[in-house]
Design a protein around this motif. Structure first.
Motif, short mmCIF file in Angstrom:
data_model
loop_
_atom_site.label_atom_id
_atom_site.label_comp_id
_atom_site.label_asym_id
_atom_site.label_seq_id
_atom_site.Cartn_x
_atom_site.Cartn_y
_atom_site.Cartn_z
N CYS A 197 -3.23 3.61 1.85
CA CYS A 197 -4.03 2.39 1.67
C CYS A 197 -5.06 2.69 0.58
O CYS A 197 -5.75 3.71 0.65
CB CYS A 197 -4.70 2.02 2.98
SG CYS A 197 -5.84 0.64 2.89
N ASN A 217 3.81 0.79 -1.81
CA ASN A 217 5.09 0.34 -1.24
C ASN A 217 6.00 1.52 -0.91
O ASN A 217 6.71 1.50 0.10
CB ASN A 217 5.80 -0.61 -2.21
CG ASN A 217 5.22 -2.02 -2.17
OD1 ASN A 217 4.76 -2.47 -1.14
ND2 ASN A 217 5.22 -2.70 -3.31
N GLU A 218 5.98 2.55 -1.75
CA GLU A 218 6.84 3.71 -1.50
C GLU A 218 6.20 4.70 -0.53
O GLU A 218 6.89 5.51 0.09
CB GLU A 218 7.16 4.43 -2.81
CG GLU A 218 5.96 5.02 -3.52
CD GLU A 218 6.31 5.66 -4.86
OE1 GLU A 218 6.35 6.91 -4.90
OE2 GLU A 218 6.54 4.93 -5.81
N ALA A 231 4.16 4.23 2.63
CA ALA A 231 3.69 3.18 3.54
C ALA A 231 2.39 3.53 4.24
O ALA A 231 1.65 2.63 4.65
CB ALA A 231 4.78 2.87 4.58
N THR A 289 8.85 5.04 3.07
CA THR A 289 8.71 3.60 2.95
C THR A 289 8.59 2.92 4.32
O THR A 289 8.17 1.77 4.41
CB THR A 289 9.90 3.00 2.20
OG1 THR A 289 11.11 3.38 2.86
CG2 THR A 289 9.94 3.50 0.76
N ASN A 313 0.57 -7.53 -0.87
CA ASN A 313 0.06 -6.15 -0.87
C ASN A 313 -1.45 -6.09 -0.94
O ASN A 313 -2.01 -4.98 -0.98
CB ASN A 313 0.60 -5.37 -2.07
CG ASN A 313 2.09 -5.09 -1.99
OD1 ASN A 313 2.88 -5.66 -2.72
ND2 ASN A 313 2.47 -4.18 -1.10
N HIS A 355 0.79 -1.44 2.12
CA HIS A 355 2.09 -1.97 2.51
C HIS A 355 1.90 -3.36 3.12
O HIS A 355 0.94 -3.58 3.87
CB HIS A 355 2.75 -1.02 3.52
CG HIS A 355 4.17 -1.33 3.80
ND1 HIS A 355 4.57 -2.32 4.67
CD2 HIS A 355 5.33 -0.78 3.32
CE1 HIS A 355 5.88 -2.36 4.73
NE2 HIS A 355 6.37 -1.44 3.91
#
Length: 321
Positions: free
Chosen positions: A222, A216-217, A219, A2, A89, A244
Motif C-alpha cells: 500500500c 497490482n502485482e 497485493a 497478486t 486503485n 490493490h
C-alpha cells in the motif's frame, strides 16, 4: 504476489459491514432529493464580501460533494503518469493522517493486533496506533538509516499479531530513501506472514522514486502520497493511497460518506494541468538546487557534527537524531 488473503487480514466486522450508500454512489447525474440540502444556496452575503472567486471555490456549495471522486482520481493518475492504475486503485483521505487511521481501523483489532515501525520515523504511526488501541513493535533503523530486514522478519515470526508495517521513504526524519531492492524484499517477507507493507511516500515528488505502480502485482503493498509537500497544497488536506482494488474497497466501505470536501476537490482539479505541473517542476527544482547551499551553511554552524545526506526537501544533522 497478486493474490492475498484479505478475508483473514481485514477485521471481521469490516468484512461483514454494509456501507452507507447515498444516491450519488449510485447515480452520476439527475436531480438529487435524498440529502435534504438547502435549495436557496450557501448563506454567504456577497453584497458585503464581494462575489465568490469561482477559480478557488465551486459554485454549488449547498450541494454535497462526490462521495467517490472517480474522475478526479483518474486525473491524478494521468497527472502522475501512473497509466497502469485505475481509480479503483486509489483512495482519498483528509491528509495522509486519515489514511493511516483508516488503514489501522480496517486491519487491526483493538487490544489484539499490532503494527511494526522502524524508528526514527514519522510520529503519527504510533499516535494513531495509541488512539486505536493497537500495539506497536519497533525495529530501529541501522546507523546508516537502512532497514533491518532480518530483524523485521524475526519480529513477524515472533509476533503473529503484527498486521501492518509502516515505512516512510524518503524517511521522516531521516530524509533518505529506502532502496527499491530493500522494499521488494520487505514486501516479500511480509507476504509470507500475511502482513501489509504501508509505504509512506510523502516526499516522493522531490526524488521521483515511487513504488505506486507495483500495487497490482504486489497485493500486500500500500503506497501513500500527499499533495502537502511537492504540490504545495498542505492547506487543502488531501492524502492519496494506492493499493490493490480489494483493499481500496474495504477502505471505501469504512470511510465517512463525503470525506473529501468540494473545495478540496475543486482546488486539486485546478492544479492538475500542464501549466501547474510545469510550475511544480520549477518549484521543486529551485528547492533541490538551493538545498546544497543551505546544507553547507548549516554544517558550518558551531556544534554541528555532520549534515546528513538527503533525498527530500529537508535534511537532518547528526546531533538531531
Amino acid at each position: 504476489m497478486t493474490d492475498f488473503d484479505w478475508k483473514s487480514f481485514i477485521r471481521p466486522n469490516i468484512v461483514a459491514l454494509k456501507p452507507y450508500v447515498c444516491a450519488r454512489d449510485i447515480y452520476t447525474s439527475g436531480l438529487f432529493l435524498d440529502a435534504n440540502e438547502n435549495s436557496y444556496g450557501p448563506c454567504l452575503d456577497q453584497t458585503q464580501n464581494g462575489p465568490i472567486d469561482s477559480k478557488l471555490v465551486p459554485g454549488d456549495l449547498h450541494r454535497y460533494p462526490s462521495p467517490n471522486n472517480l474522475d478526479l482520481k483518474q486525473s491524478i493518475l494521468t497527472f502522475k503518469g501512473y497509466h497502469g492504475l485505475k481509480p479503483e486503485n486509489v483512495f482519498f483521505g483528509v491528509g495522509s493522517d486519515e489514511i493511516i487511521d483508516m488503514i489501522m481501523r480496517v486491519s487491526c483489532t483493538p487490544a489484539e493486533d499490532a503494527i511494526l515501525v522502524c524508528s526514527p520515523t514519522y510520529g503519527m504511526y504510533k499516535v494513531t496506533a495509541a488512539v486505536n488501541d493497537v500495539n506497536v513493535v519497533d525495529v530501529s533503523l541501522k546507523e546508516d538509516f537502512s532497514v533491518q530486514l532480518d530483524k523485521i522478519e524475526k519480529s513477524l515470526e515472533k509476533n503473529p499479531s503484527i498486521k501492518l508495517i509502516f515505512i516512510p521513504t524518503p524517511g521522516n526524519p531521516t530524509s533518505i530513501i529506502v532502496p527499491h531492492e530493500d522494499i521488494k524484499s520487505l514486501v516479500a517477507i511480509a507476504y509470507r506472514y500475511n502482513v501489509v507493507v504501508v509505504l509512506d511516500e510523502a516526499y516522493v515528488d522531490f526524488c521521483g522514486n515511487s513504488c505506486a505502480m507495483w500495487v497490482n502485482e504486489k497485493a500486500n503493498l500500500c503506497v501513500m502520497q500527499t499533495v502537502s509537500k511537492g504540490f504545495g497544497l498542505a492547506a487543502i488536506r488531501l492524502g492519496l493511497c494506492y493499493a490493490h482494488p480489494d483493499f481500496i474497497a474495504f477502505l471505501n466501505k469504512a470511510k465517512a460518506p463525503y470525506n473529501i470536501s468540494a473545495l478540496t476537490a475543486h482546488l486539486l482539479s485546478q492544479t492538475l494541468t500542464p501549466s501547474s505541473k510545469d510550475l511544480m517542476t520549477r518549484h521543486i527544482g529551485h528547492i533541490m538546487e538551493n538545498k546544497p547551499h543551505l546544507m553547507k551553511q548549516i554544517s558550518s554552524l558551531p556544534g554541528i557534527i555532520e549534515v546528513l545526506r538527503s533525498d527530500a526537501n529537508f535534511f537532518s544533522r547528526k546531533n538531531w537524531i
